[in-house]
Design a protein around this motif. Sequence first.
Motif, mmCIF file in Angstrom:
data_model
loop_
_atom_site.group_PDB
_atom_site.id
_atom_site.type_symbol
_atom_site.label_atom_id
_atom_site.label_comp_id
_atom_site.label_asym_id
_atom_site.label_seq_id
_atom_site.Cartn_x
_atom_site.Cartn_y
_atom_site.Cartn_z
ATOM 1 N N ASN B 133 10.952 1.678 5.462
ATOM 2 C CA ASN B 133 9.639 1.996 5.778
ATOM 3 C C ASN B 133 8.869 2.059 4.286
ATOM 4 O O ASN B 133 8.109 3.235 4.035
ATOM 5 C CB ASN B 133 9.338 3.139 6.527
ATOM 6 N N GLY B 135 6.371 -0.039 3.270
ATOM 7 C CA GLY B 135 4.955 -0.809 3.096
ATOM 8 C C GLY B 135 5.219 -1.956 1.969
ATOM 9 O O GLY B 135 6.021 -2.523 2.327
ATOM 10 N N CYS B 137 5.711 -3.331 -1.947
ATOM 11 C CA CYS B 137 6.167 -2.999 -3.166
ATOM 12 C C CYS B 137 6.054 -3.985 -3.857
ATOM 13 O O CYS B 137 6.799 -5.014 -3.807
ATOM 14 C CB CYS B 137 7.331 -2.173 -3.286
ATOM 15 N N GLN B 156 -3.706 -3.590 -4.622
ATOM 16 C CA GLN B 156 -4.064 -2.208 -4.109
ATOM 17 C C GLN B 156 -5.710 -2.174 -3.583
ATOM 18 O O GLN B 156 -5.948 -1.669 -2.543
ATOM 19 C CB GLN B 156 -3.939 -1.165 -5.082
ATOM 20 N N ASP B 161 -5.603 -0.764 3.124
ATOM 21 C CA ASP B 161 -4.903 -0.370 4.648
ATOM 22 C C ASP B 161 -3.350 -0.413 4.414
ATOM 23 O O ASP B 161 -2.728 0.264 5.207
ATOM 24 C CB ASP B 161 -5.433 -0.998 5.700
ATOM 25 N N ILE B 162 -2.951 -1.170 3.303
ATOM 26 C CA ILE B 162 -1.421 -1.010 3.259
ATOM 27 C C ILE B 162 -0.770 0.001 2.173
ATOM 28 O O ILE B 162 -1.285 -0.201 1.061
ATOM 29 C CB ILE B 162 -0.966 -2.647 2.814
ATOM 30 N N PRO B 163 0.091 0.689 2.720
ATOM 31 C CA PRO B 163 0.668 1.608 1.554
ATOM 32 C C PRO B 163 1.485 0.825 0.329
ATOM 33 O O PRO B 163 2.209 -0.207 1.123
ATOM 34 C CB PRO B 163 1.593 2.342 2.192
ATOM 35 N N MET B 164 1.271 0.876 -1.013
ATOM 36 C CA MET B 164 1.447 0.010 -1.905
ATOM 37 C C MET B 164 2.082 0.842 -3.066
ATOM 38 O O MET B 164 1.393 2.018 -3.587
ATOM 39 C CB MET B 164 0.259 -0.693 -2.184
ATOM 40 N N ARG B 165 3.226 0.500 -3.503
ATOM 41 C CA ARG B 165 3.852 0.958 -4.854
ATOM 42 C C ARG B 165 4.471 0.171 -5.717
ATOM 43 O O ARG B 165 4.582 -0.927 -5.210
ATOM 44 C CB ARG B 165 4.899 2.076 -4.403
ATOM 45 N N CYS B 266 8.262 9.853 0.068
ATOM 46 C CA CYS B 266 7.709 11.354 0.199
ATOM 47 C C CYS B 266 8.797 12.324 -0.553
ATOM 48 O O CYS B 266 9.945 11.900 -0.327
ATOM 49 C CB CYS B 266 7.773 11.744 1.839
ATOM 50 N N TYR B 292 11.684 10.690 -5.745
ATOM 51 C CA TYR B 292 10.991 9.949 -4.633
ATOM 52 C C TYR B 292 12.029 9.030 -4.038
ATOM 53 O O TYR B 292 12.662 8.026 -4.574
ATOM 54 C CB TYR B 292 9.716 9.487 -5.032
#
Lengths: 339, 339
Positions: B133, B135, B137, B156, B161-165, B266, B292
């Motif tokens: 999960n 998003g 990356c 970003q 709306d998209i979780p991005m790393r 998280c 993380y």
Amino acid sequence: MEVDEVVRLPRLSRVAVCGGTHGNELSGVYLVRELLKGRKEVMEKKEEEEEEAEEQPPSVLTVLANPRAVLQCRRYVDTDLNRCFTHAALKGPLPGAVPYEMIRSRELNATLGPKGSPGAVELVCDLHNTTANMGLCLIAYSDCDWICLHIFRHLQRKMPDIPMRYIHFDVPHKESYSLDSVGKHGFAMEIGPQPHGVVRSNVYAAMKAGVQHMLDWVCFFNSGSTFEGEYVDVFTMIKHIDYPRDSETRNITAAIHPQLQDQDFCLLHPEDPLFQTFSGETLRYKGDEALYPFFINECAYYEKGIALSLARKRRVMVPAIRVQTERERQAHMEEEEEE
Amino acid sequence: MEVDEVVRLPRLSRVAVCGGTHGNELSGVYLVRELLKGRKEVMEKKEEEEEEAEEQPPSVLTVLANPRAVLQCRRYVDTDLNRCFTHAALKGPLPGAVPYEMIRSRELNATLGPKGSPGAVELVCDLHNTTANMGLCLIAYSDCDWICLHIFRHLQRKMPDIPMRYIHFDVPHKESYSLDSVGKHGFAMEIGPQPHGVVRSNVYAAMKAGVQHMLDWVCFFNSGSTFEGEYVDVFTMIKHIDYPRDSETRNITAAIHPQLQDQDFCLLHPEDPLFQTFSGETLRYKGDEALYPFFINECAYYEKGIALSLARKRRVMVPAIRVQTERERQAHMEEEEEE
């Protein structure tokens, strides 16, 4: 049939719990391994203790159905094992280069069957996973197998947090193709969503609990409990829908529409969004009857040409049942001999 | 470096968009097919129209990286293609029975590289999916590749709306092993959760938007826009953690704990639940530093011995950048010649 009549059914002496029929559906693979380990521990413990004279639970056969596919973490090696249990596949002549699964299905039929014979195990529970958001489903070939339907109701009551449905594939017994059809009673326990090749704790735990409650129910049944009659919702499979495909390459040209994805068992109405093409266009459901979709976007069905299946929901009256007494069993056998 | 200094970087003339490096990661497979189809349509249209004198966008190479694995809908045929781009793998002698992917990596290196040479394409974007999960990356080998980091910030901003790393694998260039390492700049665009062998509309749409915004950014950059400096969070991979395994069979004996499943990025603290064994026991994280987690329960990493990876988060100051003018480029080349 009177609603308050109690149907007497034969004892369930032997129950088979099978996993790894599809080698990459990992909850069943790891649960079967755990049960095999546990049984070993139980047996070792038993040897240490003195034998006690107490009522025995049903004999449980725990089976890793397709060990070669499990080793490779693939659905199958040569062909889908869970399509190899028709009468034709089990009895017909074997071709020259025999697919591994055609041999394995005969081995399993010899151990758990023979299918349709008095020697077959009383109940087969075959463990499966799906990438579809289906919760826990029992899938069976009958909508009047009171054993399967009562087990379903027991699981529903014992696991109220898990969405649970009973799916009926309306196929004649001879053409029934899956491992669970080898038993006198049988069903697939299908749980999702879980990607193939992955085990998720919540899905594994639901499967473990489901199997335990099923075995508990068999104990209650064998020991003479009466189970009250009641209504059960049954989803009968009506048809499959394939993905839109390129006429030349046969590649799919659309995915399940985002509004339909994960909405298994939510009524699909005519003109509801069905697919979204890879260029962004919405394609709609053109059927003329609202039906319940399931197996939405199941990974293994891309190659089978199934994007989703559709079911009609019916309410079935399941009668009260109780195990036959020894006298009833003998009377029943005598009746059969006279016939 | 002064914070308000604008770093001048060479033009990005050629960009490669690659999918199907892993044949069962379907968003990239279908996006590349769609882009190839679209390009054909664009080219046909161009032939119809008169050539117009306007600024050309970068030349985009669209590549289906592992077509044999795509045909079989498997990660790879013989060996993981995305580990075949080290200098050693690309230059070393080939063994007798050469794995298909070892041949294919050399073909791709000839088309997009050679790796480390002036002839290599300026940017490689390699499309991947994960069952984790995560998003969206971007995964790169550098935490100071300002092109990759500015593209990340652009995505970003454009896709809030998209979780991005941004994930940084701290590996020396020579040992960098993946397809994106062949370009002068490169990253993997990794999107999940999506089961392998499945395409989900939302994941496909996010990837399509990500690629389009990336190409837009390259156009802006090439046409002379200045991009302001700013801070970016970078997750640097520190270590992998394997599943608990049976010492004899090497089978896993636990799954990711339900409290950790899907909690990518998280913070995981010492003594937090890590695994749940198949018998139901909780195993805890025994590290002494909160880190993380990511790639939690990625399907393809079972065979690599990775249940999850752990990263440290750092804030990186990314300077303002702008494309070199022609005069700057020539001056830069003359400087290099003098050296």
